[in-house]
Design a protein around this motif. Structure first.
Motif, short mmCIF file in Angstrom:
data_model
loop_
_atom_site.label_atom_id
_atom_site.label_comp_id
_atom_site.label_asym_id
_atom_site.label_seq_id
_atom_site.Cartn_x
_atom_site.Cartn_y
_atom_site.Cartn_z
N PRO A 187 0.81 -1.24 0.00
CA PRO A 187 0.00 0.00 0.00
C PRO A 187 0.84 1.28 0.00
O PRO A 187 0.41 2.29 -0.57
N PHE A 188 2.01 1.25 0.59
CA PHE A 188 2.86 2.45 0.60
C PHE A 188 3.42 2.71 -0.80
O PHE A 188 3.49 3.86 -1.24
N LEU A 189 3.81 1.65 -1.48
CA LEU A 189 4.37 1.79 -2.82
C LEU A 189 3.28 2.27 -3.79
O LEU A 189 3.50 3.20 -4.58
N THR A 190 2.12 1.63 -3.70
CA THR A 190 0.98 2.04 -4.52
C THR A 190 0.63 3.50 -4.27
O THR A 190 0.35 4.27 -5.20
N SER A 191 0.65 3.88 -3.02
CA SER A 191 0.25 5.24 -2.65
C SER A 191 1.24 6.27 -3.20
O SER A 191 0.82 7.34 -3.67
N LEU A 192 2.53 5.96 -3.19
CA LEU A 192 3.51 6.90 -3.76
C LEU A 192 3.26 7.08 -5.25
O LEU A 192 3.25 8.21 -5.77
N LEU A 193 3.04 5.96 -5.95
CA LEU A 193 2.75 6.06 -7.39
C LEU A 193 1.49 6.89 -7.64
O LEU A 193 1.47 7.75 -8.52
N MET B 238 2.13 10.75 -6.89
CA MET B 238 2.95 11.41 -7.90
C MET B 238 2.21 11.51 -9.23
O MET B 238 2.36 12.49 -9.96
N SER B 239 1.41 10.51 -9.52
CA SER B 239 0.68 10.52 -10.79
C SER B 239 -0.45 11.54 -10.76
O SER B 239 -0.60 12.35 -11.68
N THR B 240 -1.25 11.51 -9.71
CA THR B 240 -2.43 12.37 -9.69
C THR B 240 -2.08 13.82 -9.37
O THR B 240 -2.68 14.73 -9.92
N MET B 241 -1.11 14.04 -8.50
CA MET B 241 -0.80 15.40 -8.07
C MET B 241 0.19 16.08 -8.99
O MET B 241 0.20 17.31 -9.11
N ALA B 242 1.11 15.31 -9.59
CA ALA B 242 2.19 15.94 -10.36
C ALA B 242 2.29 15.42 -11.78
O ALA B 242 3.22 15.79 -12.50
N SER B 243 1.34 14.57 -12.18
CA SER B 243 1.39 13.95 -13.51
C SER B 243 2.76 13.32 -13.79
O SER B 243 3.26 13.38 -14.91
N ASN C 169 3.10 13.02 3.91
CA ASN C 169 1.80 12.88 4.58
C ASN C 169 0.77 12.19 3.69
O ASN C 169 0.05 11.30 4.14
N MET C 170 0.72 12.61 2.43
CA MET C 170 -0.28 12.05 1.52
C MET C 170 -0.02 10.58 1.25
O MET C 170 -0.95 9.77 1.22
N VAL C 171 1.25 10.23 1.03
CA VAL C 171 1.59 8.83 0.74
C VAL C 171 1.25 7.95 1.95
O VAL C 171 0.62 6.89 1.81
#
Lengths: 154, 154
Positions: free
Chosen positions: B8-14, B17-22, B94-96
């Motif tokens: 879940p941590f790895l998924t959350s980082l992806l 980064m994808s949704t917030m920073a494309s 925090n978000m991740v």
């Protein structure tokens, strides 16, 4: 964040360094930290979470101070900030926070401690991102300076 | 510490980064970390405490990667790792962690998050001192590499 909440951390650092390493640190003047100025060579960091508050603490050591502490506390001569030295910094961080936790628990403030992390790197800086005032306080000795930084949000 | 807890941590980082920073990061191979090798220019660190476990997480960015993220996420050009950049690193941390916390809560793992800290300094290293296995995983991009490190104890 009031003095009653901060003082136990400062007292605890003095206690740990005195009883474990026979090092009498000289507390300096606490200040509100407005930029990440605490520069040192190795830092222990820990997060805290409680029902009333959450926050973080760091203790930054200059190189000579932590190497002297290693020698006085464990009788070991280390020339560099190696894994054993960072282990010690993590232990000190745990002990200081645990000591403060006990004092604060008696006053009705409860929190749980996360596990410590240790950062190394010449002149690294630390920014505590809790939404609250950041307190920084230097502790001096003939072997160099340590800085404690604490930040809690309500 | 099992894959169900780490993923879940790895998924959350992806996701973040994808949704917030494309930014589409390329996950590398997770490894057991045996020494503090994650070198970068800025790291976000956070502690976690729950009834079943406690631990810590860090996300380390190379300079160009975080400056590019700043530009893509907030439309701001920054030349240096200044306070606004470290604020962003704290927010991402925090978000991740918050994203992983939600996924894990659905699986019955509960923990509370402390507040993030951000470390800067050329080639700083981080050692997680929880008494458990340390997982490190690189994420690459054309702008440089990020490393996520997680350590929990039972």
């Amino acid at each position: 964040m009031n003095v009653e909440f901060i003082n136990p951390f400062l007292t605890s650092l003095l206690n740990v360094m005195s009883t474990m390493a026979s090092m009498e640190l000289e507390p300096g003047k606490p200040a509100l930290k407005t930029d990440p100025i605490a520069k040192g060579d190795v830092s222990g960091l820990i997060g805290m979470v409680g029902p009333q508050t959450k926050g973080s603490l760091s203790i930054t050591f200059e190189r000579e101070l932590i190497l002297t502490t290693m020698q006085k506390m464990l009788g070991e001569e280390h020339e560099e900030i190696d894994d054993e030295v960072t282990d010690l910094v993590g232990e000190i961080t745990n002990m200081v926070t645990g000591g403060a936790k006990n004092i604060l628990s008696d006053k009705g403030y409860e929190f749980e401690m996360a596990t410590p992390m240790v950062v190394t790197g010449k002149d690294h800086t630390i920014s505590h991102k809790a939404k609250g005032k950041k307190i920084i306080m230097p502790f001096s000795s003939e072997f160099g300076t340590a800085f404690i930084e604490i930040c809690f949000e309500h």
